[in-house]
Enzyme design. Structure first.
Site, PDB file in Angstrom:
ATOM      1  N   LEU A   1      -3.867   9.475   8.234  1.00  0.00           N
ATOM      2  CA  LEU A   1      -5.242   8.998   8.545  1.00  0.00           C
ATOM      3  C   LEU A   1      -5.375   7.584   8.013  1.00  0.00           C
ATOM      4  CD1 LEU A   1      -7.382  12.130   6.859  1.00  0.00           C
ATOM      5  CD2 LEU A   1      -7.048  11.343   9.630  1.00  0.00           C
TER       6      LEU A   1
ATOM      7  N   HIS B   1     -10.184   1.371   3.212  1.00  0.00           N
ATOM      8  CA  HIS B   1      -9.842   2.400   3.757  1.00  0.00           C
ATOM      9  C   HIS B   1     -10.595   2.547   4.809  1.00  0.00           C
ATOM     10  CE1 HIS B   1      -8.101   6.671   5.367  1.00  0.00           C
ATOM     11  NE2 HIS B   1      -8.803   5.816   5.567  1.00  0.00           N
TER      12      HIS B   1
ATOM     13  N   ASP C   1       1.778   3.576   3.640  1.00  0.00           N
ATOM     14  CA  ASP C   1       0.809   4.360   2.679  1.00  0.00           C
ATOM     15  C   ASP C   1       1.747   4.742   2.772  1.00  0.00           C
ATOM     16  OD1 ASP C   1      -1.365   5.265   2.964  1.00  0.00           O
ATOM     17  OD2 ASP C   1      -2.281   6.086   5.158  1.00  0.00           O
TER      18      ASP C   1
ATOM     19  N   ASN D   1      -5.837   6.787  -5.602  1.00  0.00           N
ATOM     20  CA  ASN D   1      -6.271   8.278  -5.255  1.00  0.00           C
ATOM     21  C   ASN D   1      -5.198   9.926  -6.079  1.00  0.00           C
ATOM     22  OD1 ASN D   1      -4.144   8.106  -3.390  1.00  0.00           O
ATOM     23  ND2 ASN D   1      -5.395   8.898  -1.719  1.00  0.00           N
TER      24      ASN D   1
ATOM     25  N   HIS E   1      -3.971   0.273   6.633  1.00  0.00           N
ATOM     26  CA  HIS E   1      -3.147   1.080   7.834  1.00  0.00           C
ATOM     27  C   HIS E   1      -3.900   0.770   9.058  1.00  0.00           C
ATOM     28  CE1 HIS E   1      -6.417   3.492   5.776  1.00  0.00           C
ATOM     29  NE2 HIS E   1      -4.953   3.885   4.832  1.00  0.00           N
TER      30      HIS E   1
ATOM     31  N   HIS F   1       2.881  14.893   0.668  1.00  0.00           N
ATOM     32  CA  HIS F   1       2.231  16.776   0.089  1.00  0.00           C
ATOM     33  C   HIS F   1       3.568  16.719   0.014  1.00  0.00           C
ATOM     34  CE1 HIS F   1      -1.845  14.957   0.532  1.00  0.00           C
ATOM     35  NE2 HIS F   1      -1.343  14.086   0.873  1.00  0.00           N
TER      36      HIS F   1
ATOM     37  N   LYS G   1     -10.001  -0.405  -4.421  1.00  0.00           N
ATOM     38  CA  LYS G   1     -10.039   0.468  -3.570  1.00  0.00           C
ATOM     39  C   LYS G   1     -10.805   1.098  -2.836  1.00  0.00           C
ATOM     40  CE  LYS G   1      -7.969   2.082  -0.071  1.00  0.00           C
ATOM     41  NZ  LYS G   1      -6.532   2.468   0.362  1.00  0.00           N
TER      42      LYS G   1
ATOM     43  N   HIS H   1       0.996  -1.168  -0.029  1.00  0.00           N
ATOM     44  CA  HIS H   1       0.523  -0.278  -0.303  1.00  0.00           C
ATOM     45  C   HIS H   1       0.935   1.538   0.015  1.00  0.00           C
ATOM     46  CE1 HIS H   1      -3.923   2.288   1.936  1.00  0.00           C
ATOM     47  NE2 HIS H   1      -3.038   3.579   0.908  1.00  0.00           N
TER      48      HIS H   1
ATOM     49  N   HIS I   1       1.495   5.878  -2.444  1.00  0.00           N
ATOM     50  CA  HIS I   1       0.713   6.479  -2.717  1.00  0.00           C
ATOM     51  C   HIS I   1       2.521   7.212  -3.605  1.00  0.00           C
ATOM     52  CE1 HIS I   1      -3.039   6.950  -1.094  1.00  0.00           C
ATOM     53  NE2 HIS I   1      -2.552   6.332   0.292  1.00  0.00           N
ATOM     54  N   LEU I   2       1.909   6.842  -4.647  1.00  0.00           N
ATOM     55  CA  LEU I   2       2.997   7.287  -5.666  1.00  0.00           C
ATOM     56  C   LEU I   2       2.750   8.391  -6.386  1.00  0.00           C
ATOM     57  CD1 LEU I   2       4.327   3.690  -7.396  1.00  0.00           C
ATOM     58  CD2 LEU I   2       5.443   4.499  -5.474  1.00  0.00           C
ATOM     59  N   ARG I   3       1.877   8.819  -6.427  1.00  0.00           N
ATOM     60  CA  ARG I   3       0.916  10.445  -6.999  1.00  0.00           C
ATOM     61  C   ARG I   3       1.485  10.055  -8.351  1.00  0.00           C
ATOM     62  NH1 ARG I   3      -1.841  10.378  -2.164  1.00  0.00           N
ATOM     63  NH2 ARG I   3      -0.771  12.213  -1.119  1.00  0.00           N
TER      64      ARG I   3
ATOM     65  N   ALA J   1      -3.777  15.382   4.623  1.00  0.00           N
ATOM     66  CA  ALA J   1      -3.529  13.966   5.767  1.00  0.00           C
ATOM     67  C   ALA J   1      -1.980  13.153   4.609  1.00  0.00           C
ATOM     68  CB  ALA J   1      -4.446  13.142   6.136  1.00  0.00           C
TER      69      ALA J   1
HETATM   70  C1  NCD Z   1      -3.825   9.005   1.437  1.00  0.00           C
HETATM   71  C2  NCD Z   1      -2.791  10.136   0.787  1.00  0.00           C
HETATM   72  O1  NCD Z   1      -2.731  11.241   1.102  1.00  0.00           O
HETATM   73  O2  NCD Z   1      -3.356  10.140  -0.251  1.00  0.00           O
HETATM   74  N1  NCD Z   1      -3.120   9.361   2.902  1.00  0.00           N
HETATM   75  C3  NCD Z   1      -3.209   9.806   4.453  1.00  0.00           C
HETATM   76  O3  NCD Z   1      -2.845  10.275   5.613  1.00  0.00           O
HETATM   77  N2  NCD Z   1      -3.060   8.196   4.459  1.00  0.00           N
HETATM   78  C4  NCD Z   1      -4.657   8.771   2.051  1.00  0.00           C
HETATM   79  C5  NCD Z   1      -4.686   7.160   2.822  1.00  0.00           C
HETATM   80  O4  NCD Z   1      -4.382   6.297   2.287  1.00  0.00           O
HETATM   81  O5  NCD Z   1      -5.485   7.546   3.808  1.00  0.00           O
HETATM   82 ZN    ZN Z   2      -2.763   5.077   1.777  1.00  0.00          ZN
END
Ligand code: NCD
Ligand code: ZN
Length: 356
Positions: free
Chosen positions: A230, A147, A258, A53, A185, A262, A110, A25, A27-29, A274
């Site tokens: 989160l 989630h 996770d 996302n 998570h 940002h 997801k 899990h 996030h690579l953006r 988050a």
């Molecule tokens: C994640 C995100 O920034 O994409 N943020 C986070 O706080 N974990 C989204 C997510 O997995 O809830």
């Molecule tokens: Zn996540």
């Protein structure tokens, strides 16, 4: 494997070699962010599950395959690295999308309850309405990654995971016993208890921050926006339960960082977003948490075996060696047009990956 004891901290142990880990899990953006996220991910992992996302979210197979190409363009030359793609479920997702996804090798779907976290406004408003989709996923053996929080203003933010389990997850897992479900998570003792009580088709991932931190690290002595993610960090009682679960060798609990970058200015804001970035040192952070629990011997199962076991994948052939060479996490890392602040910035970690 090295020869070491789980009972006592053995500081004479200088190296630890494990099967190369995966991240189930992260996030690579997209766009500029990939120049940072993909090389970091490829150093730490052989396979990563890329969350969908984005803005707009990755809701169908074409979008997922385009995103895969975009990620692939940033894989360092010669790296053996496989991104596993996911689809973002919405109220409009159809069973046809699931058949297409399976055929084209999409890894899983997801589920974000609408509005629950970063970039989730187009998430699902009624789980029951998606039951035909879940039934198809079960038949197609496509895992559902969740989630697990309710998005209900009347529910305290610290109780939203617990409430989701009670209100939705118990029922969902009973309705679809054949569906592989991962509660992502997890952050609470209630989640640990739920996972322990369910069948082998239901598992959970645990992040490094939820093992290493609790809500004091977010809120005591000044608010720490870089510890905001989160589901939100909980009290230490929950942290202790998560550490026990992660180090218990129970294969229902495995890695999922996770890592969610940002830009610094988005985090250090009157309405900070988050997400915590951890791919600069994910395995080193987990090693720190496992060593603190006298459980370094349990690290390999958690990072490298239980995920593949659950999803029916082979273990990675390559090995990763950690050396006890303390290093200081950088204060910032270049990210898109800005910088990000990595987890444990300016703190010392005891272990580092050896790339010799
Ligand atoms: C994640 C995100 O920034 O994409 N943020 C986070 O706080 N974990 C989204 C997510 O997995 O809830
Ligand atoms: Zn996540």
């Amino acid at each position: 494997m090295q020869n070491y004891s789980s009972r006592a901290l053995d500081f004479s142990m200088q190296t630890l070699t494990i099967i190369y880990p995966d991240d189930w899990h992260c996030h690579l953006r997209n766009e500029n962010a990939l120049a940072t996220t993909v090389p970091y991910a490829a150093k730490q992992f052989k396979r990563v599950v890329a969350m969908p996302n984005l803005q707009p979210p990755v809701c169908d197979v074409d979008a997922a395959l385009n995103y895969l190409q975009e990620i692939k363009a940033h894989i360092p030359e010669g790296a053996d690295f496989t991104p596993l793609m996911t689809l973002y479920l919405t109220d409009k997702t159809t069973t046809k999308t699931i058949y297409d996804a399976k055929e084209k090798g999409i890894f899983g779907c997801k589920l974000y309850p609408a509005g629950v976290t970063t970039h989730s406004t187009q998430g699902v408003t009624s789980l029951e309405a998606l039951y035909p989709v879940f039934a198809t996923m079960a038949k197609q053996q496509m895992p559902l990654l969740i989630h697990g929080e309710v998005n209900d203003k009347s529910v305290d933010i610290f109780d939203r995971e617990k409430r989701f389990i009670e209100q939705h997850l118990v029922k969902l897992t009973q309705e679809f016993p054949e569906l592989k479900v991962v509660l992502e998570h997890i952050t609470t003792k209630e989640a640990v208890q739920f996972i322990e009580s369910t069948s082998s088709n239901v598992a959970a991932t645990i992040t490094p921050q939820h093992l290493l931190l609790n809500r004091n690290d977010l809120l005591a002595g000044g608010i720490k926006p870089h510890h905001y993610c989160l589901p939100i960090l909980k009290r230490s009682l929950h942290q202790e339960t998560l550490i026990k679960a992660a180090t218990s060798a129970n294969p229902k609990f495995f890695i999922g960082t996770d890592s969610a970058p940002h830009a610094k200015k988005q985090k250090e804001s009157a309405c900070g977003c988050a997400g915590i970035f951890s791919h600069h040192g994910a395995i080193e952070l987990y090693a720190q948490a496992f060593e603190q629990a006298n459980a370094l011997d349990k690290l390999e199962g958690f990072t490298s075996k239980f995920g593949p076991d659950f999803y029916g994948f082979a273990y990675n052939k390559a090995k990763l060696t950690l050396k006890r060479i303390p290093w200081v996490v950088p204060k910032t890392i270049p990210y898109a047009q800005d910088v990000l602040v990595p987890l444990f910035a300016e703190k010392t970690l005891a272990w580092q990956i050896s790339y010799e």
